[in-house]
Write an enzyme that holds these catalytic residues in place. Sequence first.
Site, mmCIF file in Angstrom:
data_model
loop_
_atom_site.group_PDB
_atom_site.id
_atom_site.type_symbol
_atom_site.label_atom_id
_atom_site.label_comp_id
_atom_site.label_asym_id
_atom_site.label_seq_id
_atom_site.Cartn_x
_atom_site.Cartn_y
_atom_site.Cartn_z
ATOM 1 N N ARG A 51 0.846 -1.208 0.000
ATOM 2 C CA ARG A 51 0.000 0.000 0.000
ATOM 3 C C ARG A 51 0.875 1.250 0.000
ATOM 4 N NH1 ARG A 51 -4.277 0.758 4.777
ATOM 5 N NH2 ARG A 51 -2.372 0.963 5.992
ATOM 6 N N LYS A 152 -3.002 6.950 1.375
ATOM 7 C CA LYS A 152 -2.675 7.121 2.795
ATOM 8 C C LYS A 152 -1.712 8.295 2.935
ATOM 9 C CE LYS A 152 -1.876 4.338 6.957
ATOM 10 N NZ LYS A 152 -3.095 4.682 7.673
HETATM 11 N N1 PDD Z 1 -5.373 4.513 10.643
HETATM 12 N N2 PDD Z 1 -9.321 4.315 7.458
HETATM 13 C C1 PDD Z 1 -8.580 5.358 7.832
HETATM 14 C C2 PDD Z 1 -8.985 6.717 7.430
HETATM 15 C C3 PDD Z 1 -7.405 5.137 8.609
HETATM 16 O O1 PDD Z 1 -6.648 6.185 8.978
HETATM 17 C C4 PDD Z 1 -7.046 3.816 8.979
HETATM 18 C C5 PDD Z 1 -5.823 3.523 9.793
HETATM 19 C C6 PDD Z 1 -7.873 2.759 8.562
HETATM 20 C C7 PDD Z 1 -7.536 1.319 8.883
HETATM 21 O O2 PDD Z 1 -6.438 0.895 8.112
HETATM 22 P P1 PDD Z 1 -5.464 -0.268 8.584
HETATM 23 O O3 PDD Z 1 -6.324 -1.452 8.833
HETATM 24 O O4 PDD Z 1 -4.554 -0.449 7.433
HETATM 25 O O5 PDD Z 1 -4.766 0.172 9.850
HETATM 26 C C8 PDD Z 1 -8.990 3.040 7.797
HETATM 27 C C9 PDD Z 1 -4.007 4.431 11.087
HETATM 28 C C10 PDD Z 1 -3.718 3.269 11.973
HETATM 29 C C11 PDD Z 1 -3.515 5.756 11.627
HETATM 30 O O6 PDD Z 1 -3.682 6.739 10.920
HETATM 31 O O7 PDD Z 1 -2.930 5.819 12.716
#
Ligand code: PDD
Length: 288
Positions: A51, A152
């Site tokens: 990702r 991200k």
């Molecule tokens: N946050 N959606 C958003 C907007 C996020 O910021 C995150 C993760 C997720 C979940 O993604 P994952 O399963 O890959 O952690 C969904 C991270 C942990 C953060 O910003 O700290």
Amino acid sequence: MTTVYLNGDFIPANQAKISPMDRGFLFGDGIYEVIPSYNGRCVGFTPHLERMQNGLALLSIDAKLTAKNWQQITDKLIADNRAELGDNLGIYLHVSRGTDTKRGHAFPANITPTIFAFAFAIPAQPIADKAKTTGFHVVTGQDLRWQRCNIKSTSLLGNVLHYQQGADQGGQEILLFDEQGNLTEGASVNVFIIKDGVIATPPLSNKILPGITRQILLAILAKHTDIEIQQREISQAEVLAADEIWLTSSSKEVAPVLTVNNQPVGSGQVDDLWLVAQQLFSAHKFDY
Ligand code: PDD
């Protein structure tokens, strides 16, 4: 003193310095990743890295590091910080476009990306135990973020404002809905709903982050259960009428929601399908 990684060096955290002319600071022009690890083992290292590489490619940033390089950085941050921070560590990876001499929107030619990584203590691994899981209280709101939420990006102001909007209303997360009234995600989590034994979650699009926990959970459920899983648009009415709602993220894994806008979700208790999902996630997460 913890050790961090900055541009090729492992140094004490208080010696890590970058220029205020860095485009990460001025524009939020960068990509980040958060990878959980327990006792030195990462959950989802490969998909997290994929990702990040996808995000960097979308921004035309070349960090010039291979997957092996990133693995070495991650392993060394865990090894160097475990004694001080404990065995449950999040690894934060961050690449900005780099530092320029002037401020201009266009991508500068010949700019060197700034690469920063650190380890931080995270809570112990979630336990699949109804009695020990407290569950979340959340509120709802309209998703006012940009149209590239699949990236991200370190530009997290939209998420920060939505998270605070939820917190100001006493929520521990906020469930967001697009202009058509369909569920997108939370400020820092993906969302699943369960109705009559069927699991549904919004499809991947530019409206949500392709969460790695979401991806791993979908793979585990498909492999180890016969439960029907739908990736489709979900209306606000469906969310409010759901039997169960789960939030997924790297640190929370699968977290049950107990109330939405102060109204109970289903029974208002931590429920049976959640237990199945978190049990399976706990059992198989290190396979991904
Ligand atoms: N946050 N959606 C958003 C907007 C996020 O910021 C995150 C993760 C997720 C979940 O993604 P994952 O399963 O890959 O952690 C969904 C991270 C942990 C953060 O910003 O700290």
